[in-house]
Design a protein around this motif. Structure first.
Motif, PDB file in Angstrom:
ATOM      1  N   VAL A 178      -7.316  13.772  -7.347  1.00  0.00           N
ATOM      2  CA  VAL A 178      -5.992  13.909  -7.935  1.00  0.00           C
ATOM      3  C   VAL A 178      -6.149  14.767  -9.176  1.00  0.00           C
ATOM      4  O   VAL A 178      -7.010  14.522 -10.012  1.00  0.00           O
ATOM      5  N   HIS A 184       3.721  19.098   1.631  1.00  0.00           N
ATOM      6  CA  HIS A 184       3.442  17.903   0.847  1.00  0.00           C
ATOM      7  C   HIS A 184       4.487  17.548  -0.201  1.00  0.00           C
ATOM      8  O   HIS A 184       4.492  16.428  -0.688  1.00  0.00           O
ATOM      9  N   ALA A 185       5.361  18.481  -0.564  1.00  0.00           N
ATOM     10  CA  ALA A 185       6.248  18.235  -1.699  1.00  0.00           C
ATOM     11  C   ALA A 185       7.690  17.945  -1.319  1.00  0.00           C
ATOM     12  O   ALA A 185       8.489  17.591  -2.174  1.00  0.00           O
ATOM     13  N   SER A 210       8.903  17.912  -5.954  1.00  0.00           N
ATOM     14  CA  SER A 210       8.075  16.705  -6.031  1.00  0.00           C
ATOM     15  C   SER A 210       7.484  16.520  -7.425  1.00  0.00           C
ATOM     16  O   SER A 210       7.059  17.478  -8.060  1.00  0.00           O
ATOM     17  N   ASP A 211       7.414  15.262  -7.850  1.00  0.00           N
ATOM     18  CA  ASP A 211       6.745  14.922  -9.104  1.00  0.00           C
ATOM     19  C   ASP A 211       5.278  14.594  -8.874  1.00  0.00           C
ATOM     20  O   ASP A 211       4.545  14.322  -9.814  1.00  0.00           O
ATOM     21  N   GLU A 212       4.842  14.598  -7.620  1.00  0.00           N
ATOM     22  CA  GLU A 212       3.475  14.204  -7.281  1.00  0.00           C
ATOM     23  C   GLU A 212       2.482  15.301  -7.637  1.00  0.00           C
ATOM     24  O   GLU A 212       2.734  16.481  -7.444  1.00  0.00           O
ATOM     25  N   SER A 213       1.314  14.881  -8.098  1.00  0.00           N
ATOM     26  CA  SER A 213       0.227  15.798  -8.420  1.00  0.00           C
ATOM     27  C   SER A 213      -0.293  16.478  -7.164  1.00  0.00           C
ATOM     28  O   SER A 213      -0.384  15.858  -6.108  1.00  0.00           O
TER      29      SER A 213
END
Length: 162
Positions: free
Chosen positions: A8, A76-77, A110-113
């Motif tokens: 991550v 992914h986003a 997306s806020d995901e790394s």
């Protein structure tokens, strides 16, 4: 190290190189729909933009990185229920050129790394090598969350121009 051999990535808070408007010689941007055909559109946009900026010789490396960043954003986003047609496309590609460097940046909701897979695990895997390729073909890359009312993040790659 995350689970399943993935890493991550913490946000690079320094973000993009300084965006001094007086120093940016050229900038271009395109909205991309939530369809995999958008990768081809991003490559065509990149070819046309680099041609206008007289940087055609850098197309191969930059287009590879653009393709990977856009593919990652689409894969992914985006939420699984993202409609294929939207009034405002969810992914945007930005190309910014200074005298000695070029940045390609992909914005997604997306806020995901971003997660980089450990390439030692299975280098022959069909997916999971995107960020490894971005790192290999650019002179630096990173990501940062968007500020203000717009949700999401920007993943960027830097190319030194010689």
């Amino acid at each position: 190290m995350g689970t399943n051999g993935s890493t991550v990535l913490e946000p690079l808070r320094q973000g993009l190189p300084p965006l001094d408007p007086s120093a940016v010689s050229s900038a271009a941007s395109v909205a991309l729909p939530a369809r995999y055909e958008a990768v081809g559109s991003a490559r065509k946009f990149t070819r046309a933009t680099l041609g206008q900026w007289d940087l055609e010789e850098r197309f191969d490396d930059i287009a590879l990185v653009v393709s990977e960043l856009v593919t990652n954003a689409l894969r992914h986003a985006l939420p699984a229920d993202t409609p294929r047609e939207q009034p405002e496309p969810p992914v945007r590609l930005h190309l910014m050129c200074w005298a000695s460097r070029l940045v390609c940046a992909v914005r997604d909701p997306s806020d995901e790394s971003p997660v980089a897979r450990d390439t030692d695990d299975d280098f022959s895997a069909e997916s999971g090598r995107g960020l490894f390729l971005v790192e290999s073909f650019s002179d630096g890359w990173g990501w940062h969350p968007l500020a203000g009312p717009v949700r999401g993040k920007v993943v960027w790659a830097l190319f030194q121009l010689r």
